[in-house]
Design an enzyme around this catalytic site. Structure first.
Site, short mmCIF file in Angstrom:
data_model
loop_
_atom_site.label_atom_id
_atom_site.label_comp_id
_atom_site.label_asym_id
_atom_site.label_seq_id
_atom_site.Cartn_x
_atom_site.Cartn_y
_atom_site.Cartn_z
N LYS A 22 0.86 -1.21 0.00
CA LYS A 22 0.00 0.00 0.00
C LYS A 22 0.89 1.25 0.00
CE LYS A 22 -1.69 1.70 3.98
NZ LYS A 22 -1.37 3.11 4.22
N CYS A 116 -5.06 12.43 11.80
CA CYS A 116 -5.77 11.15 11.90
C CYS A 116 -5.58 10.68 13.34
CB CYS A 116 -5.21 10.15 10.90
SG CYS A 116 -3.59 9.57 11.33
N ARG A 121 -0.07 14.68 12.02
CA ARG A 121 0.40 14.40 10.66
C ARG A 121 0.61 15.68 9.83
NH1 ARG A 121 -1.14 9.00 9.63
NH2 ARG A 121 0.42 8.95 7.99
N ARG A 399 -8.86 -0.29 4.50
CA ARG A 399 -8.03 0.71 3.81
C ARG A 399 -6.69 0.11 3.40
NH1 ARG A 399 -6.84 5.77 6.99
NH2 ARG A 399 -5.64 5.99 5.08
C1 EPZ Z 1 4.13 7.10 5.89
O1 EPZ Z 1 3.32 8.12 6.43
C2 EPZ Z 1 3.25 5.86 5.86
N1 EPZ Z 1 2.08 6.09 5.01
C3 EPZ Z 1 2.80 5.52 7.29
O2 EPZ Z 1 2.06 4.30 7.21
C4 EPZ Z 1 4.05 5.27 8.13
O3 EPZ Z 1 3.66 5.00 9.46
C5 EPZ Z 1 4.94 6.52 8.10
O4 EPZ Z 1 5.27 6.84 6.72
C6 EPZ Z 1 6.24 6.33 8.86
O5 EPZ Z 1 6.94 5.24 8.34
C7 EPZ Z 1 2.24 6.03 3.66
O6 EPZ Z 1 3.33 5.81 3.16
C8 EPZ Z 1 1.02 6.26 2.83
P1 EPZ Z 1 6.09 10.63 7.83
P2 EPZ Z 1 3.85 9.66 6.38
O7 EPZ Z 1 5.93 11.85 7.00
O8 EPZ Z 1 4.61 9.88 5.14
C9 EPZ Z 1 6.10 13.98 11.22
C10 EPZ Z 1 0.22 2.89 7.62
O9 EPZ Z 1 -0.21 2.38 8.66
N2 EPZ Z 1 6.08 14.94 10.10
O10 EPZ Z 1 7.33 9.81 7.71
O11 EPZ Z 1 2.69 10.54 6.67
C11 EPZ Z 1 4.81 13.17 11.31
O12 EPZ Z 1 3.84 13.87 12.05
C12 EPZ Z 1 0.66 4.33 7.62
O13 EPZ Z 1 0.36 2.29 6.53
C13 EPZ Z 1 6.14 16.30 10.37
O14 EPZ Z 1 6.19 16.71 11.52
O15 EPZ Z 1 4.84 9.67 7.63
C14 EPZ Z 1 5.26 11.91 12.00
O16 EPZ Z 1 5.27 12.13 13.39
C15 EPZ Z 1 0.45 4.99 8.98
N3 EPZ Z 1 6.11 17.18 9.33
C16 EPZ Z 1 6.70 11.71 11.50
O17 EPZ Z 1 7.12 13.00 10.99
C17 EPZ Z 1 6.05 16.76 8.03
O18 EPZ Z 1 6.05 17.61 7.11
C18 EPZ Z 1 6.82 10.70 10.38
O19 EPZ Z 1 5.88 11.06 9.37
C19 EPZ Z 1 6.00 15.37 7.77
C20 EPZ Z 1 6.02 14.47 8.83
#
Ligand code: EPZ
Length: 420
Positions: A22, A116, A121, A399
């Site tokens: 996914k 979420c 996020r 999902r």
């Molecule tokens: C991706 O989400 C995945 N989703 C998530 O999987 C996964 O948990 C996550 O990466 C971490 O590995 C998809 O790929 C569709 P991040 P993403 O940006 O990209 C903070 C699942 O269950 N952050 O790496 O949204 C954020 O709040 C899902 O399949 C900022 O602060 O994750 C988080 O605490 C859940 N500012 C951390 O970084 C930003 O601009 C990691 O987020 C971006 C992120």
């Protein structure tokens, strides 16, 4: 809302074929907006999330269709660069179209994804990078309006992410492929799904060095062309089913997958006492006796993946001893704890740390799914409880787990979907 009725106690044993990832399919689908001709993407899982993104891309006037597990998209003509809140709020990864639209067309209007259950996020890093590339970003009425500098193309630059972000890295490399000049990104995510995206972009004619490392250099090109590509296997789906074996003295064989991306999880399974064997495209977990307690800290790749935290917690609930789980990535990813406690688990949470004291068995109860990965931890726990449990709000699991009932039935779980 649909529910699952699960009657335990089952030994989770059998074989399942793993679907495409996914978290790779979503950025790859967004990247299909970049070329000005046809792209064919195989091994796309059938999920609510992928369906939503395909619908969003279709709404932009792109000729896109899914035939079985293959998506064909011809982005020759894109009528609008707009991603509406109605769709984005149901699937926050829709924000990934922003980089592709801004990179190719120099403009985009995309709804902010909103938070979420596992955290707020934010997407500040995505927007900060686009501004560094010369874009004008305004946020009004919940929408991000992005405009490339005069002339319509982003300008390559040096940018370092303040923290490792999977979506941020993916969004920015997509935009950088068509920018004027070279973009050097530091502190990039190195998750396998990011690598999968970069590999497809290279096949489309992008020039990217440092794939799979924290520093990537992207030399902008004038245009990308379509290609034929296949999504990597879903490592989190794989780990989710293998975890069921550890909870029930089971024996699970996952096919069409790869151990390459799951080492930190497989090492934990072995530390808990499972026998793990692997081949080119399969992984098997066999468990005798109770799992041993372990300590887990979620980290960015190649550390232990946060998306496996809830599933490993369910295993720890049955362990012989006390386990400590520290969630370092998201601020609120213990929503499954109160639900696991309803199933008889002994867990205490203090901030980002959960202390899990193993119990002999789960006990059945009605519970509620709170997010995608928590849903699977509850399903496996309910399957290991003697008696009938009902899991509500299972739209979360739809999902991200392709054909989930049939795969669980193939593993011996007595599960029935109750349509609401
Ligand atoms: C991706 O989400 C995945 N989703 C998530 O999987 C996964 O948990 C996550 O990466 C971490 O590995 C998809 O790929 C569709 P991040 P993403 O940006 O990209 C903070 C699942 O269950 N952050 O790496 O949204 C954020 O709040 C899902 O399949 C900022 O602060 O994750 C988080 O605490 C859940 N500012 C951390 O970084 C930003 O601009 C990691 O987020 C971006 C992120």
């Amino acid at each position: 809302m649909d529910k699952f009725k699960i009657i335990g106690k089952s030994r989770i044993a059998g074989e399942v074929s793993i679907s495409g990832s996914k978290n790779a399919a979503l950025p790859l689908l967004a990247a299909m907006l970049l070329p000005s001709d046809e792209t064919v993407l195989h091994n796309v899982p059938t999920l609510k999330d992928t369906d939503t993104l395909i619908k969003l891309i279709k709404g932009m006037g792109v000729d896109i269709k899914k035939e079985g597990n293959t998506v064909i998209a011809d982005a020759r003509h894109v009528a609008n660069y707009y991603a509406p809140y109605e769709l984005v709020r149901t699937m926050r990864a829709s924000i990934l179209v922003l980089g592709a639209l801004l990179g190719r067309f120099g403009e985009a209007e995309v709804s902010l994804p909103g938070g979420c259950s596992i955290g707020s996020r934010p997407v500040d890093q995505h927007l900060k990078a686009f501004e560094a590339m010369g874009a004008t970003i305004t946020v009004e009425n919940g929408y991000v309006k992005a405009q490339a500098p005069a002339g319509g193309r982003l300008i390559g630059c040096d940018f370092s992410f303040d923290m490792v972000t999977v979506g941020g890295t993916e969004n920015v490399i997509m935009a950088a492929t068509l920018a004027r000049g070279t973009t050097r990104l530091e502190n990039c995510a190195t998750e396998p799904e990011v690598v999968d995206l970069a590999n497809m972009l290279v096949k489309m004619g992008a020039k990217i060095d440092g794939i799979g490392t924290p520093t990537m250099t992207i030399e902008g090109v004038e245009q990308l062309h379509g290609c034929e590509y296949s999504v990597i296997a879903d490592r989190i789906e794989t780990g989710s089913y293998l975890a069921g074996a550890l909870m029930s003295e089971g024996d699970v064989l996952t096919k069409n997958t790869s151990a390459e991306f799951l080492h930190p999880v497989l090492k934990k399974f072995e530390a808990m006492g499972a026998t793990i064997t692997t081949g080119d495209d399969w992984i098997r977990a066999v468990m005798k006796g109770r799992p041993k307690a372990v300590d887990i800290r979620t980290q960015v790749h190649p550390g232990f993946p946060t998306d496996m935290q809830a599933q490993l917690m369910a295993v720890c609930c049955l362990a012989d001893g006390t386990s400590t789980i520290i969630e370092n990535i998201f601020e609120n990813r213990f929503m499954h704890v109160p639900e696991l406690q309803r199933l008889g688990a002994n867990i205490k949470v203090d901030g980002h740390t959960a202390v899990v004291v193993g119990v002999d068995s789960f006990t059945p109860a009605p519970v509620m799914a709170t997010d995608l990965r928590a849903s699977m931890s509850l399903v496996m726990a309910a399957a290991c409880a003697e008696g009938e449990s009902v899991i509500d709000r299972i739209y979360h699991i739809d999902r991200g787990y392709d054909d989930v009932e049939n795969k669980l039935k193939a593993l011996g779980v007595n599960i029935e979907r109750i349509k609401d």
